[in-house]
Design a protein around this motif. Structure first.
Motif, mmCIF file in Angstrom:
data_model
loop_
_atom_site.group_PDB
_atom_site.id
_atom_site.type_symbol
_atom_site.label_atom_id
_atom_site.label_comp_id
_atom_site.label_asym_id
_atom_site.label_seq_id
_atom_site.Cartn_x
_atom_site.Cartn_y
_atom_site.Cartn_z
ATOM 1 N N TYR A 264 37.246 42.619 -82.036
ATOM 2 C CA TYR A 264 38.181 41.351 -82.104
ATOM 3 C C TYR A 264 39.197 41.653 -82.761
ATOM 4 O O TYR A 264 39.022 42.681 -83.612
ATOM 5 N N HIS A 265 40.426 41.065 -82.571
ATOM 6 C CA HIS A 265 41.675 41.486 -83.222
ATOM 7 C C HIS A 265 41.503 40.516 -84.674
ATOM 8 O O HIS A 265 41.220 39.282 -84.732
ATOM 9 N N GLY B 16 25.546 48.956 -74.267
ATOM 10 C CA GLY B 16 26.473 50.093 -73.716
ATOM 11 C C GLY B 16 27.147 49.760 -72.568
ATOM 12 O O GLY B 16 28.104 50.410 -72.005
ATOM 13 N N VAL B 17 26.942 48.643 -72.030
ATOM 14 C CA VAL B 17 27.787 48.213 -70.490
ATOM 15 C C VAL B 17 29.041 47.193 -71.258
ATOM 16 O O VAL B 17 28.759 46.321 -71.912
ATOM 17 N N THR B 18 30.050 47.365 -70.652
ATOM 18 C CA THR B 18 31.230 46.646 -71.201
ATOM 19 C C THR B 18 31.766 45.916 -70.140
ATOM 20 O O THR B 18 32.849 45.384 -70.401
ATOM 21 N N GLY C 110 39.358 37.050 -75.183
ATOM 22 C CA GLY C 110 40.414 36.550 -75.444
ATOM 23 C C GLY C 110 39.823 35.021 -76.064
ATOM 24 O O GLY C 110 40.669 34.420 -76.755
ATOM 25 N N LYS C 111 38.612 35.087 -76.398
ATOM 26 C CA LYS C 111 38.051 34.015 -76.987
ATOM 27 C C LYS C 111 37.915 34.239 -78.469
ATOM 28 O O LYS C 111 37.771 35.493 -78.724
ATOM 29 N N ASN C 112 37.506 33.236 -79.113
ATOM 30 C CA ASN C 112 37.382 33.559 -80.622
ATOM 31 C C ASN C 112 36.035 34.075 -80.694
ATOM 32 O O ASN C 112 35.034 33.485 -79.979
ATOM 33 N N TYR C 113 35.975 35.328 -81.361
ATOM 34 C CA TYR C 113 34.718 36.003 -81.572
ATOM 35 C C TYR C 113 33.617 35.339 -81.997
ATOM 36 O O TYR C 113 32.304 35.588 -81.858
ATOM 37 N N SER D 105 36.678 43.154 -76.686
ATOM 38 C CA SER D 105 35.834 43.463 -75.781
ATOM 39 C C SER D 105 34.557 43.140 -76.136
ATOM 40 O O SER D 105 34.267 43.140 -77.378
ATOM 41 N N VAL D 106 33.471 43.092 -75.250
ATOM 42 C CA VAL D 106 32.120 43.094 -75.702
ATOM 43 C C VAL D 106 31.440 43.917 -74.783
ATOM 44 O O VAL D 106 31.335 44.140 -73.608
ATOM 45 N N SER D 107 30.514 44.732 -75.693
ATOM 46 C CA SER D 107 29.487 45.685 -75.171
ATOM 47 C C SER D 107 28.171 45.107 -75.284
ATOM 48 O O SER D 107 27.479 44.918 -76.536
#
Length: 206
Positions: free
Chosen positions: A205-206, A185-187, A142-145, A180-182
């Motif tokens: 990001y959107h 490979g860990v999300t 939800g934060k700015n990428y 999402s952040v990976s």
């Protein structure tokens, strides 16, 4: 030896009876209630009456003493039982308290040991060049990428990739929010997790 007297001895209980028996054929013992006959005013009484009365009285007194002794013993036994029960309850409460204190001390010791282990593990990870992420995957969503990317780069991560999902529609505007952040490979990760600075990070990001 025989004597003439107006003092009678009850044939049932042996108690001595002093009373006027003139004209009486039947009398009652005032001690035990037994009725017996008197044939004439001149009563022949055996000289052993006094002895019999003494024996009866002594027997009665001994029985009363024995009865009282038994009562005292019963009271003493009951008191001793009460004291023993109280001792057992005290020992039980003391044992329970010792167990509770022991468990509390054990809990504190385990917490301290875990803290020492975590601190030692953190120092070891940092010494090996790993980076403590400092925020969870949920915190980043939800934060700015751009902000997230800069925070990770400042922390020491080198391989950061951003991916635009390109899912903008008439009702969903592109606002650059992290989906999402990976990391390697860990999300899903927590603030205290460590990662290699060379792990590939993908920010969607959107």
């Amino acid at each position: 030896m025989s004597i003439n007297a107006s003092k009678l001895c009850c044939p049932s209980c042996g108690a001595g009876i002093d009373m006027d028996i003139n004209g009486k054929k039947n009398i009652f013992c005032p001690y035990c209630g037994t009725q017996f006959e008197v044939e004439s005013n001149e009563i022949t009484i055996n000289s052993n009456i006094n002895k019999n009365i003494y024996i009866h009285k002594r027997y009665t007194d001994d029985a009363a003493i024995e009865k009282e002794r038994r009562k005292e013993k019963e009271r003493a036994d009951a008191f001793a039982t009460t004291i023993e029960i109280q001792k057992l309850e005290y020992k039980k409460e003391k044992r329970t308290m010792i167990i509770c204190i022991g468990m509390m001390l054990l809990g504190f010791l385990m917490i301290a040991l875990v803290g020492i282990w975590e601190e030692s593990e953190e120092k070891s990870k940092l010494a090996d060049g790993y980076i403590k992420i400092g925020q969870s995957s949920k915190d980043m969503e939800g934060k700015n990428y751009k902000v997230v990317s800069e925070q990770l780069r400042s922390a020491g991560f080198k391989n950061i990739v951003t991916i635009d999902l390109e899912d903008e529609t008439w009702f969903l505007q592109n606002n650059d929010d992290v989906e999402s952040v990976s990391i390697g490979g860990v999300t899903s990760f927590e603030t205290g997790d460590f990662f290699n600075p060379d792990d590939k990070i993908i920010i969607s990001y959107h």
